[in-house]
Structure formats: C-alpha cells, structure tokens
Design a protein around this motif. Structure first.
Motif, PDB file in Angstrom:
ATOM      1  N   ASN A  28      42.401  93.641  53.560  1.00  0.00           N
ATOM      2  CA  ASN A  28      41.749  94.528  53.265  1.00  0.00           C
ATOM      3  C   ASN A  28      40.557  94.999  53.612  1.00  0.00           C
ATOM      4  OD1 ASN A  28      43.659  93.507  51.091  1.00  0.00           O
ATOM      5  ND2 ASN A  28      41.958  92.778  49.311  1.00  0.00           N
ATOM      6  N   GLY A  29      41.013  94.933  55.014  1.00  0.00           N
ATOM      7  CA  GLY A  29      39.117  95.978  55.706  1.00  0.00           C
ATOM      8  C   GLY A  29      38.360  95.187  55.638  1.00  0.00           C
ATOM      9  N   MET A  30      38.380  93.727  55.786  1.00  0.00           N
ATOM     10  CA  MET A  30      37.003  92.778  55.803  1.00  0.00           C
ATOM     11  C   MET A  30      37.457  91.420  57.051  1.00  0.00           C
ATOM     12  SD  MET A  30      35.304  92.902  52.103  1.00  0.00           S
ATOM     13  CE  MET A  30      33.162  92.050  52.878  1.00  0.00           C
ATOM     14  N   ARG A  31      35.907  91.339  57.897  1.00  0.00           N
ATOM     15  CA  ARG A  31      36.783  90.144  59.166  1.00  0.00           C
ATOM     16  C   ARG A  31      36.618  89.040  57.954  1.00  0.00           C
ATOM     17  NH1 ARG A  31      33.935  90.940  64.280  1.00  0.00           N
ATOM     18  NH2 ARG A  31      32.218  90.090  63.387  1.00  0.00           N
ATOM     19  N   VAL A  32      37.418  88.131  58.329  1.00  0.00           N
ATOM     20  CA  VAL A  32      37.303  86.704  58.268  1.00  0.00           C
ATOM     21  C   VAL A  32      37.623  85.606  59.117  1.00  0.00           C
ATOM     22  CG1 VAL A  32      39.303  86.921  56.369  1.00  0.00           C
ATOM     23  CG2 VAL A  32      37.771  85.508  56.056  1.00  0.00           C
ATOM     24  N   ILE A  88      48.435  86.498  44.145  1.00  0.00           N
ATOM     25  CA  ILE A  88      48.330  86.980  44.273  1.00  0.00           C
ATOM     26  C   ILE A  88      48.470  88.238  45.425  1.00  0.00           C
ATOM     27  CG2 ILE A  88      45.349  87.385  43.397  1.00  0.00           C
ATOM     28  CD1 ILE A  88      44.871  87.674  45.807  1.00  0.00           C
ATOM     29  N   ASN A  89      48.758  89.358  45.654  1.00  0.00           N
ATOM     30  CA  ASN A  89      49.213  90.175  46.933  1.00  0.00           C
ATOM     31  C   ASN A  89      48.297  91.200  47.301  1.00  0.00           C
ATOM     32  OD1 ASN A  89      51.816  89.186  47.069  1.00  0.00           O
ATOM     33  ND2 ASN A  89      52.330  91.306  45.545  1.00  0.00           N
ATOM     34  N   LEU A  90      47.708  90.842  48.855  1.00  0.00           N
ATOM     35  CA  LEU A  90      45.942  91.944  49.581  1.00  0.00           C
ATOM     36  C   LEU A  90      47.176  92.900  49.926  1.00  0.00           C
ATOM     37  CD1 LEU A  90      45.655  88.521  51.733  1.00  0.00           C
ATOM     38  CD2 LEU A  90      44.864  89.448  49.619  1.00  0.00           C
ATOM     39  N   SER A  91      46.160  93.711  49.974  1.00  0.00           N
ATOM     40  CA  SER A  91      47.078  95.144  50.634  1.00  0.00           C
ATOM     41  C   SER A  91      47.732  95.206  51.952  1.00  0.00           C
ATOM     42  CB  SER A  91      45.594  96.072  50.198  1.00  0.00           C
ATOM     43  OG  SER A  91      45.564  96.049  48.369  1.00  0.00           O
ATOM     44  N   SER A  92      46.008  94.539  52.612  1.00  0.00           N
ATOM     45  CA  SER A  92      46.846  94.446  53.955  1.00  0.00           C
ATOM     46  C   SER A  92      45.650  93.569  55.034  1.00  0.00           C
ATOM     47  CB  SER A  92      45.920  95.638  55.091  1.00  0.00           C
ATOM     48  OG  SER A  92      44.458  95.760  54.657  1.00  0.00           O
ATOM     49  N   ILE A 144      48.377  94.028  65.049  1.00  0.00           N
ATOM     50  CA  ILE A 144      48.843  93.876  64.044  1.00  0.00           C
ATOM     51  C   ILE A 144      48.570  93.984  62.866  1.00  0.00           C
ATOM     52  CG2 ILE A 144      50.899  91.789  63.456  1.00  0.00           C
ATOM     53  CD1 ILE A 144      50.887  90.738  65.500  1.00  0.00           C
ATOM     54  N   LYS A 145      49.775  94.570  61.770  1.00  0.00           N
ATOM     55  CA  LYS A 145      48.930  95.027  60.897  1.00  0.00           C
ATOM     56  C   LYS A 145      49.760  94.751  59.418  1.00  0.00           C
ATOM     57  CE  LYS A 145      45.722  97.545  57.774  1.00  0.00           C
ATOM     58  NZ  LYS A 145      45.089  99.275  57.885  1.00  0.00           N
ATOM     59  N   LEU A 146      49.955  94.032  58.459  1.00  0.00           N
ATOM     60  CA  LEU A 146      50.833  94.108  57.355  1.00  0.00           C
ATOM     61  C   LEU A 146      50.403  94.101  56.864  1.00  0.00           C
ATOM     62  CD1 LEU A 146      52.734  90.716  58.633  1.00  0.00           C
ATOM     63  CD2 LEU A 146      53.262  92.834  59.216  1.00  0.00           C
ATOM     64  N   HIS A 147      51.442  95.567  55.156  1.00  0.00           N
ATOM     65  CA  HIS A 147      50.566  95.232  54.122  1.00  0.00           C
ATOM     66  C   HIS A 147      51.031  94.495  52.989  1.00  0.00           C
ATOM     67  CE1 HIS A 147      48.542  98.863  55.336  1.00  0.00           C
ATOM     68  NE2 HIS A 147      49.117  99.082  56.403  1.00  0.00           N
ATOM     69  N   ASN A 148      51.040  94.724  51.414  1.00  0.00           N
ATOM     70  CA  ASN A 148      51.205  93.800  51.047  1.00  0.00           C
ATOM     71  C   ASN A 148      51.769  91.685  51.095  1.00  0.00           C
ATOM     72  OD1 ASN A 148      52.220  93.551  47.980  1.00  0.00           O
ATOM     73  ND2 ASN A 148      54.298  93.765  48.715  1.00  0.00           N
TER      74      ASN A 148
END
Length: 211
Positions: free
Chosen positions: A109-113, A158-162, A168-172
């Motif tokens: 969701n746009g935050m690095r981890v 839950i479902n993550l937005s991205s 490589i970027k995946l949604h849902n």
C-alpha cells in the motif's frame, strides 16, 4: 590510408562501447547483480567488472554504475543503461542468503517493508505491529484459524490494495494479519507469488510478471 584506418578503427570501438547493455538484476545490500552484454556479474560498491562497468553505489532501491565513463542510475523497474529500452516483462532477481532464504523489500500500500519469500504460505502474512505501522484497516475483517510453528492461532483475512517488488506491482492481494508478533518478517506467500512466473538459477530466484 594509415590515418584513415585508425580513424575507422576508433569509430568502431566507440560504437561498440556505446552499444554496451547493462541491466540491474538484483540488489543485495552494498552489492548488485548486473547483466552486462548477456553475462551476469555480482559487484560490490567500488568494484569493476571485466567489461569495464563499475558499481559506484548500491541501495535497497537502485544501483549507480559507471558505463563508458558516464554515471547511470539503474532501478529494477527501469533497469537498462546505454540503450534505455524497457524489458518485455518486469523481472526481479533475488539471491538466497546463507540459509537459502530469499529476502528483499516490498512496498505494501505504498509503504516499504522487509519481506521473505515463503512458497509454503497460502497468503501474504503480516504480524500485528507491522499491520499497525502500515495502517491496515482490520475493522470487519474475517477471523480465520492459521497454523504456525507454535500451534493453531487466529488471524484477520484482508485484501491489500497493492504489493510492489521492483518493477512488479500487483493489486488486490490477499493477506493474513496475525494477532501477535508472528511472523517476525512479512512472509511473501502464494497470494502474491502464485500470480507470477518463478524459476531458480544457480541459487537466484527469478520472479517475472505475467503478461
């Protein structure tokens, strides 16, 4: 004729140097895996390949190299220097650690981890403190039983937005949020990996986006 010969030779050498292809294939601390004219090289910052490509700096998100006397900043989602052509499919290469684990950074969701690849995990697994840091909304989330090394516990589904790794970027993307400190690092499970093409080559895990 003699002068013309050396002039022509100089032009050929210049053209050959300009055509040199350099791709960033993986980032590992202060080291980077580069593909130089089709040959893979792992360099530490300050080292130079036999082809004359030098690694100036390597971070978790990019590598800075010197190609033909010019500095280039390479990222996994825009990896090619000299030609600036885009790869057909986004690709990430991860080198295994001493225990055979594949670790990297992801953007959830746009935050690095930090994450660790886990092909045995059904979904992407996140501990509760990390979920709080990522500001994940658990209100109304379904509680499900999950099996861990300590036994059966519960987690939020839950479902993550991205979820993004390199280019490589995946949604849902489906994820489980555990109610304690397990797992210590986010596990990149098959809800993400199952939507990619994967292969291993000499200890390197290759993840490729599907068209």
């Amino acid at each position: 004729m003699h002068k013309a010969f050396w002039l022509l030779l100089g032009l050929l050498v210049s053209c050959t140097a300009w055509a040199q292809q350099v791709q960033l294939k993986g980032l590992f601390g202060d080291s980077a895996m580069l593909e130089i004219d089709g040959r893979q090289r792992i360099l530490k910052a300050g080292q130079q390949s036999p082809e004359g490509v030098g690694l100036i700096e390597s971070t978790t998100s990019y590598a800075r190299v010197r190609v033909n006397g010019r500095e280039q900043k390479l990222t996994l989602d825009a990896p090619i220097a000299a030609s600036y052509a885009q790869a057909e499919r986004a690709e990430v290469r991860l080198m295994g650690d001493s225990r055979g684990h594949f670790n990297t950074d992801a953007w959830i969701n746009g935050m690095r981890v930090p994450v660790m690849v886990d092909t045995g995990a059904t979904a992407l697994a996140i501990n509760y403190p990390t979920a709080q840091r990522l500001r994940l909304n658990l209100n109304g989330a379904k509680r499900i039983p999950v099996s861990t090394a300590s036994g059966i516990t519960s987690a939020y589904l839950i479902n993550l937005s991205s979820v993004t790794i390199g280019g490589i970027k995946l949604h849902n993307v489906e994820a489980t949020v555990h109610t304690d400190n397990f797992p210590q690092v986010v596990l990149l499970g098959n809800s993400f990996l199952g939507r990619l093409d994967m292969e291993q080559q000499r200890g390197v895990l290759i993840l490729r986006a599907r068209n």
